[in-house]
Design a protein around this motif. Structure first.
Motif, PDB file in Angstrom:
ATOM      1  N   ALA A 188     -45.573  53.634 -28.477  1.00 26.41           N
ATOM      2  CA  ALA A 188     -46.776  54.007 -27.727  1.00 26.41           C
ATOM      3  C   ALA A 188     -47.143  52.918 -26.731  1.00 26.41           C
ATOM      4  CB  ALA A 188     -47.932  54.254 -28.692  1.00 26.41           C
ATOM      5  N   SER A 189     -47.035  51.656 -27.153  1.00 24.10           N
ATOM      6  CA  SER A 189     -47.374  50.558 -26.252  1.00 24.10           C
ATOM      7  C   SER A 189     -46.456  50.545 -25.030  1.00 24.10           C
ATOM      8  CB  SER A 189     -47.275  49.216 -26.986  1.00 24.10           C
ATOM      9  OG  SER A 189     -48.203  49.163 -28.046  1.00 24.10           O
ATOM     10  N   LEU A 190     -45.169  50.734 -25.255  1.00 22.83           N
ATOM     11  CA  LEU A 190     -44.217  50.725 -24.142  1.00 22.83           C
ATOM     12  C   LEU A 190     -44.440  51.911 -23.212  1.00 22.83           C
ATOM     13  CD1 LEU A 190     -40.960  49.650 -26.000  1.00 22.83           C
ATOM     14  CD2 LEU A 190     -42.327  48.275 -24.436  1.00 22.83           C
ATOM     15  N   LEU A 191     -44.759  53.068 -23.787  1.00 26.15           N
ATOM     16  CA  LEU A 191     -45.001  54.252 -22.959  1.00 26.15           C
ATOM     17  C   LEU A 191     -46.263  54.087 -22.120  1.00 26.15           C
ATOM     18  CD1 LEU A 191     -43.963  56.973 -25.530  1.00 26.15           C
ATOM     19  CD2 LEU A 191     -42.950  56.682 -23.260  1.00 26.15           C
ATOM     20  N   VAL A 192     -47.291  53.461 -22.692  1.00 25.48           N
ATOM     21  CA  VAL A 192     -48.509  53.214 -21.926  1.00 25.48           C
ATOM     22  C   VAL A 192     -48.236  52.214 -20.804  1.00 25.48           C
ATOM     23  CG1 VAL A 192     -50.821  52.214 -22.029  1.00 25.48           C
ATOM     24  CG2 VAL A 192     -50.097  53.842 -23.764  1.00 25.48           C
ATOM     25  N   MET A 193     -47.439  51.189 -21.087  1.00 25.12           N
ATOM     26  CA  MET A 193     -47.135  50.188 -20.070  1.00 25.12           C
ATOM     27  C   MET A 193     -46.335  50.771 -18.907  1.00 25.12           C
ATOM     28  SD  MET A 193     -46.299  46.807 -22.365  1.00 25.12           S
ATOM     29  CE  MET A 193     -46.087  45.755 -20.928  1.00 25.12           C
ATOM     30  N   SER A 194     -45.659  51.899 -19.139  1.00 26.42           N
ATOM     31  CA  SER A 194     -44.854  52.506 -18.074  1.00 26.42           C
ATOM     32  C   SER A 194     -45.710  53.052 -16.943  1.00 26.42           C
ATOM     33  CB  SER A 194     -43.978  53.628 -18.646  1.00 26.42           C
ATOM     34  OG  SER A 194     -44.760  54.734 -19.054  1.00 26.42           O
ATOM     35  N   ILE A 195     -47.048  53.047 -17.095  1.00 29.13           N
ATOM     36  CA  ILE A 195     -47.892  53.501 -15.996  1.00 29.13           C
ATOM     37  C   ILE A 195     -47.830  52.553 -14.807  1.00 29.13           C
ATOM     38  CG2 ILE A 195     -49.472  54.661 -17.571  1.00 29.13           C
ATOM     39  CD1 ILE A 195     -51.514  52.473 -17.002  1.00 29.13           C
ATOM     40  N   VAL A 196     -47.112  51.432 -14.957  1.00 26.78           N
ATOM     41  CA  VAL A 196     -46.890  50.563 -13.802  1.00 26.78           C
ATOM     42  C   VAL A 196     -46.131  51.315 -12.706  1.00 26.78           C
ATOM     43  CG1 VAL A 196     -44.658  49.582 -14.519  1.00 26.78           C
ATOM     44  CG2 VAL A 196     -46.260  48.195 -13.166  1.00 26.78           C
ATOM     45  N   GLY A 197     -45.563  52.466 -13.050  1.00 30.92           N
ATOM     46  CA  GLY A 197     -44.956  53.320 -12.032  1.00 30.92           C
ATOM     47  C   GLY A 197     -45.932  53.669 -10.931  1.00 30.92           C
ATOM     48  N   GLY A 198     -47.220  53.735 -11.251  1.00 29.76           N
ATOM     49  CA  GLY A 198     -48.233  54.010 -10.234  1.00 29.76           C
ATOM     50  C   GLY A 198     -48.269  52.935  -9.165  1.00 29.76           C
ATOM     51  N   ALA A 199     -47.962  51.686  -9.557  1.00 25.98           N
ATOM     52  CA  ALA A 199     -47.932  50.589  -8.587  1.00 25.98           C
ATOM     53  C   ALA A 199     -46.657  50.617  -7.761  1.00 25.98           C
ATOM     54  CB  ALA A 199     -48.050  49.250  -9.318  1.00 25.98           C
ATOM     55  N   VAL A 200     -45.528  50.845  -8.418  1.00 28.01           N
ATOM     56  CA  VAL A 200     -44.228  50.735  -7.752  1.00 28.01           C
ATOM     57  C   VAL A 200     -43.942  51.921  -6.835  1.00 28.01           C
ATOM     58  CG1 VAL A 200     -41.748  50.535  -8.130  1.00 28.01           C
ATOM     59  CG2 VAL A 200     -43.341  49.337  -9.645  1.00 28.01           C
ATOM     60  N   VAL A 201     -44.121  53.129  -7.359  1.00 29.52           N
ATOM     61  CA  VAL A 201     -43.766  54.317  -6.578  1.00 29.52           C
ATOM     62  C   VAL A 201     -44.705  54.498  -5.388  1.00 29.52           C
ATOM     63  CG1 VAL A 201     -43.499  56.836  -6.655  1.00 29.52           C
ATOM     64  CG2 VAL A 201     -42.699  55.433  -8.569  1.00 29.52           C
TER      65      VAL A 201
END
Length: 432
Positions: free
Chosen positions: A377-390
């Motif tokens: 769950a922690s890793l999946l939540v951290m994947s929201i960094v996609g909002g910054a990159v994309v």
């Protein structure tokens, strides 16, 4: 943005009845972070005008914001386990308010970098709120009604998102717009005055938000909340080998990648929807263009209900793959048929994005033990960094190829999500 993590109810002693006032205070947080998330979509357009930014530079609004989430998510969880849910909520609100108040000196000095710092601080506060508020709602009342309380709380998030857009539309957008030719024809004094006035438009709304959020923190701090005796063991987060197993698990990491691409696509589309409308439909005022974001958010809400109904009859992976494929078509349409057809395609894509975050999350952690689920769950939540990159990648693409063709960036994200869901669907059918 509607980024919610399905959470299990912690094993804890819950009160026999839900304390209505403390519960209302915590539920309100879902509304407050919805306001902050979608005000960013207005800020992208406003700062582009106030600072004459490229699309890439304007997209740094979202990069600063989602980097804040990414960096602070784990420290927020550690703080919550050390000091408790209420302390994390109060601290998160204070950070949220402080970040909003930074907009006043940023506007006074017309300094874009200071605005980005303010956004980072706001996002840090929201990371504390989202980490603590979801499980706290489940503890404020009988365990058997925890799921219904959490669903009720999450219903306030899209209301906050729509409110954020409306605040920006009516209290930040000035309605005064200058074309590049008009700006070039102005003398230095007039051009500087125009840009400062546009930057100053955010001062009062964010001052009110900042003071209101800090006042809310004080109310929560002085309110007596029921004692909750959670049996969560923070030591589980340092169990050796679990993180390594997950990182080597291709099936799980494909879910992390899919979540990264989903959040990136969602944030990028909403961030540049106003820009797209104005660029492909000349004469569209920024206030009118903001209506497309509101329409998209309403479609998003409708999609949540429709997706949930479909999943009663179809496997979630099948629904996800179908919705992702539809969005590949819609984003491609926006890229190659700019104008009214393209903008309506983007609005419609919100409907099909609605089920992606929770469905990818659930597929990522299904079949795993309690410890792996928590790490996952922690890793999946951290994947929201996609909002910054994309979003940054889409801005750079727009600067080179135009905003319409930049929609190929989220289109490729939806292709990645489709491949993830299609493979998972085939695996489920084979297992059956």
């Amino acid at each position: 943005m509607q980024l919610h993590t399905p959470l299990e109810v912690p094993a804890t002693r819950a009160p026999a009845r839900a304390p209505w006032f403390p519960l209302a205070l915590i539920v309100s947080l879902f509304f407050l972070w919805g306001v902050a998330n979608n005000l960013n979509d207005v800020l992208v357009a406003q700062f582009k005008k106030a600072f004459t930014l490229s699309d890439f530079q304007a997209g740094l609004v979202q990069s600063a914001f989602y980097l804040g989430y990414f960096i602070v998510a784990i420290p927020a969880g550690v703080f919550m386990r050390r000091y408790g849910y209420k302390a994390a909520v109060v601290f998160g609100l204070m950070l949220y308010g402080a970040g909003a108040l930074l907009f006043w000196p940023a506007a006074a000095t017309a300094t874009y970098a200071t605005f980005l710092v303010g956004l980072f601080v706001i996002a840090a506060g929201l990371a504390f709120l989202e980490t603590s508020a979801n499980p706290y709602v489940t503890l404020l009342g009988p365990r058997e009604s925890a799921a219904s309380r959490l669903n009720l709380a999450q219903a306030f998030n899209p209301l906050g998102s729509i409110t954020g857009v409306l605040i920006g539309q009516h209290f930040i957008f000035t309605g005064v717009e200058r074309s590049p030719a008009e700006l070039a024809a102005m003398d230095v004094v007039a051009r500087t005055a125009y840009m400062k006035s546009e930057a100053a438009a955010v001062q009062m709304p964010y001052l009110v938000i900042g003071l209101g959020v800090i006042a809310w923190a004080v109310i929560i701090a002085v309110t007596r909340f029921p004692r909750t005796a959670s049996t969560e063991d923070g030591g589980v987060l340092v169990e050796r080998g679990v993180l390594g197993r997950l990182l080597r698990d291709g099936r799980f990491m494909s879910a992390v990648a899919a979540q990264f691409f989903y959040v990136g696509a969602q944030v990028a589309i909403f961030s540049y929807m106003i820009r797209y409308a104005q660029a492909t439909m000349p004469g569209t005022a920024d206030k009118a263009a903001a209506n497309f974001i509101t329409a998209g958010l309403l479609c998003f809400m409708a999609g949540r209900f429709a997706g949930a109904a479909l999943m009663k009859y179809l496997r979630p992976a099948r629904v996800l793959s179908t919705f992702a494929l539809v969005n590949v078509v819609l984003a491609t349409t926006a890229a190659f048929v700019p104008g009214s057809i393209g903008i309506y395609a983007l609005v419609a894509s919100s409907f099909f994005m609605s089920i992606m975050y929770p469905t990818i999350f659930a597929l990522g952690v299904e079949g795993r033990g309690d410890t792996e689920r928590k790490f996952g769950a922690s890793l999946l939540v951290m994947s929201i960094v996609g909002g910054a990159v994309v979003t940054a990648a889409m801005g750079a693409t727009s600067d080179r190829l135009g905003i319409a063709h930049a929609m190929l960036v989220p289109m490729l994200c939806f292709v990645a999500i489709f491949l993830f869901a299609w493979r998972r669907s085939r695996g489920q059918e084979a297992a059956a």
